[in-house]
Design a protein around this motif. Structure first.
Motif, PDB file in Angstrom:
ATOM      1  N   ARG A 245      58.709  58.188  34.745  1.00  7.47           N
ATOM      2  CA  ARG A 245      59.174  57.963  33.372  1.00  7.47           C
ATOM      3  C   ARG A 245      58.305  58.667  32.330  1.00  7.47           C
ATOM      4  O   ARG A 245      58.566  58.573  31.136  1.00  7.47           O
ATOM      5  N   GLY A 246      57.254  59.362  32.772  1.00  3.26           N
ATOM      6  CA  GLY A 246      56.411  60.113  31.842  1.00  3.26           C
ATOM      7  C   GLY A 246      55.386  59.272  31.116  1.00  3.26           C
ATOM      8  O   GLY A 246      54.750  59.756  30.171  1.00  3.26           O
ATOM      9  N   ILE A 247      55.183  58.035  31.541  1.00  4.01           N
ATOM     10  CA  ILE A 247      54.219  57.142  30.891  1.00  4.01           C
ATOM     11  C   ILE A 247      52.830  57.344  31.483  1.00  4.01           C
ATOM     12  O   ILE A 247      51.844  57.413  30.751  1.00  4.01           O
ATOM     13  N   LYS A 248      52.756  57.439  32.787  1.00  6.18           N
ATOM     14  CA  LYS A 248      51.475  57.653  33.471  1.00  6.18           C
ATOM     15  C   LYS A 248      51.289  59.151  33.676  1.00  6.18           C
ATOM     16  O   LYS A 248      52.059  59.779  34.396  1.00  6.18           O
ATOM     17  N   THR A 249      50.257  59.709  33.038  1.00  2.47           N
ATOM     18  CA  THR A 249      49.986  61.148  33.149  1.00  2.47           C
ATOM     19  C   THR A 249      48.531  61.414  33.534  1.00  2.47           C
ATOM     20  O   THR A 249      48.033  62.522  33.337  1.00  2.47           O
ATOM     21  N   ALA A 250      47.862  60.377  34.071  1.00  3.46           N
ATOM     22  CA  ALA A 250      46.465  60.531  34.478  1.00  3.46           C
ATOM     23  C   ALA A 250      46.143  59.509  35.563  1.00  3.46           C
ATOM     24  O   ALA A 250      46.832  58.501  35.713  1.00  3.46           O
ATOM     25  N   THR A 251      45.074  59.802  36.296  1.00  2.09           N
ATOM     26  CA  THR A 251      44.585  58.884  37.317  1.00  2.09           C
ATOM     27  C   THR A 251      43.084  59.079  37.479  1.00  2.09           C
ATOM     28  O   THR A 251      42.536  60.093  37.024  1.00  2.09           O
ATOM     29  N   THR A 252      42.449  58.127  38.125  1.00  2.00           N
ATOM     30  CA  THR A 252      41.000  58.153  38.301  1.00  2.00           C
ATOM     31  C   THR A 252      40.651  57.734  39.721  1.00  2.00           C
ATOM     32  O   THR A 252      41.229  56.783  40.240  1.00  2.00           O
TER      33      THR A 252
ATOM     34  N   LYS B  22      46.390  57.409  28.857  1.00  2.00           N
ATOM     35  CA  LYS B  22      47.197  58.307  29.689  1.00  2.00           C
ATOM     36  C   LYS B  22      47.458  57.727  31.079  1.00  2.00           C
ATOM     37  O   LYS B  22      48.441  58.094  31.718  1.00  2.00           O
ATOM     38  N   GLU B  23      46.606  56.816  31.539  1.00  2.00           N
ATOM     39  CA  GLU B  23      46.863  56.175  32.830  1.00  2.00           C
ATOM     40  C   GLU B  23      48.120  55.310  32.767  1.00  2.00           C
ATOM     41  O   GLU B  23      48.725  55.029  33.800  1.00  2.00           O
ATOM     42  N   GLY B  24      48.513  54.862  31.572  1.00  2.00           N
ATOM     43  CA  GLY B  24      49.808  54.231  31.370  1.00  2.00           C
ATOM     44  C   GLY B  24      49.971  52.810  31.857  1.00  2.00           C
ATOM     45  O   GLY B  24      51.084  52.292  31.903  1.00  2.00           O
ATOM     46  N   GLU B  25      48.893  52.157  32.204  1.00  2.00           N
ATOM     47  CA  GLU B  25      48.998  50.822  32.805  1.00  2.00           C
ATOM     48  C   GLU B  25      48.711  49.725  31.786  1.00  2.00           C
ATOM     49  O   GLU B  25      47.944  49.909  30.851  1.00  2.00           O
TER      50      GLU B  25
ATOM     51  N   MET C 149      33.286  59.308  38.281  1.00  2.00           N
ATOM     52  CA  MET C 149      34.721  59.239  38.482  1.00  2.00           C
ATOM     53  C   MET C 149      35.325  60.645  38.393  1.00  2.00           C
ATOM     54  O   MET C 149      34.861  61.479  37.614  1.00  2.00           O
ATOM     55  N   VAL C 150      36.322  60.881  39.208  1.00  2.00           N
ATOM     56  CA  VAL C 150      37.091  62.116  39.136  1.00  2.00           C
ATOM     57  C   VAL C 150      38.364  61.772  38.369  1.00  2.00           C
ATOM     58  O   VAL C 150      39.190  60.979  38.837  1.00  2.00           O
ATOM     59  N   CYS C 151      38.481  62.335  37.185  1.00  2.00           N
ATOM     60  CA  CYS C 151      39.631  62.061  36.323  1.00  2.00           C
ATOM     61  C   CYS C 151      40.606  63.235  36.401  1.00  2.00           C
ATOM     62  O   CYS C 151      40.195  64.394  36.253  1.00  2.00           O
ATOM     63  N   GLU C 152      41.852  62.912  36.647  1.00  2.00           N
ATOM     64  CA  GLU C 152      42.889  63.927  36.734  1.00  2.00           C
ATOM     65  C   GLU C 152      43.961  63.647  35.699  1.00  2.00           C
ATOM     66  O   GLU C 152      44.355  62.500  35.496  1.00  2.00           O
ATOM     67  N   GLU C 153      44.412  64.704  35.052  1.00  2.00           N
ATOM     68  CA  GLU C 153      45.583  64.626  34.199  1.00  2.00           C
ATOM     69  C   GLU C 153      46.638  65.521  34.830  1.00  2.00           C
ATOM     70  O   GLU C 153      46.321  66.536  35.446  1.00  2.00           O
ATOM     71  N   PHE C 154      47.900  65.112  34.695  1.00  2.00           N
ATOM     72  CA  PHE C 154      48.960  65.839  35.382  1.00  2.00           C
ATOM     73  C   PHE C 154      50.255  65.765  34.581  1.00  2.00           C
ATOM     74  O   PHE C 154      50.399  64.959  33.660  1.00  2.00           O
TER      75      PHE C 154
END
Length: 147
Positions: free
Chosen positions: A40-47, A100-103, A136-141
């Motif tokens: 849905r385009g809400i979550k655009t990052a993760t750690t 950006k993690e969207g949670e 932490m390894v932070c990724e945006e996508f």
């Protein structure tokens, strides 16, 4: 649809990726919900913790990496492409990254509470203690394909 079938569908729509490699995996403790947030385009990052890459001898993610996001039943939901990858201590994760993690309510406070609980359990599994100084390894996508 299997992972392989999903990939074939993707490259038939976007043939410029036909020779690219990808990984397929689930997000965290609630994979179906998190996959839906990505779709849905809400979550655009993760750690993730750098210690896990070291313990598993896995290569670090990089910009341009492709990943197939799976739900709790290992069904493909979408394909994402990394746009930014960086490392920072847990204590320095930004409000923007948490958003950006969207949670949850998308605040840094919520993010820290949920991720502290998650990382304490995960670090325990590799016989390590978690601290806020862990790297932490932070990724945006971006989500580049849904079906």
């Amino acid at each position: 649809m299997t992972i392989e079938e999903y990939w074939k569908t993707f490259v038939s729509c976007q043939p410029e990726y036909q020779n690219e490699s990808y990984t397929a995996w689930q997000f965290g403790e609630d994979p179906s919900n998190l996959a839906d947030l990505v779709k849905r385009g809400i979550k655009t990052a993760t750690t993730s913790g750098l210690s896990f890459y070291t313990a598993d001898q896995e290569p670090l993610p990089k910009v341009g990496d492709l990943s197939m996001v799976l739900n709790a039943q290992d069904n493909p939901i979408c394909i994402i492409k990394n746009t930014k990858v960086y490392q920072v201590p847990f204590s320095e994760v930004s409000e923007m990254h948490a958003y950006k993690e969207g949670e949850g309510d998308r605040t840094l406070s919520y993010w820290k509470t949920v991720h502290t609980d998650f990382f304490e359990k995960e670090f325990n599994l590799i016989n390590q203690s978690f601290s806020e100084e862990e790297i932490m390894v932070c990724e945006e996508f971006e989500c580049i394909h849904t079906f």
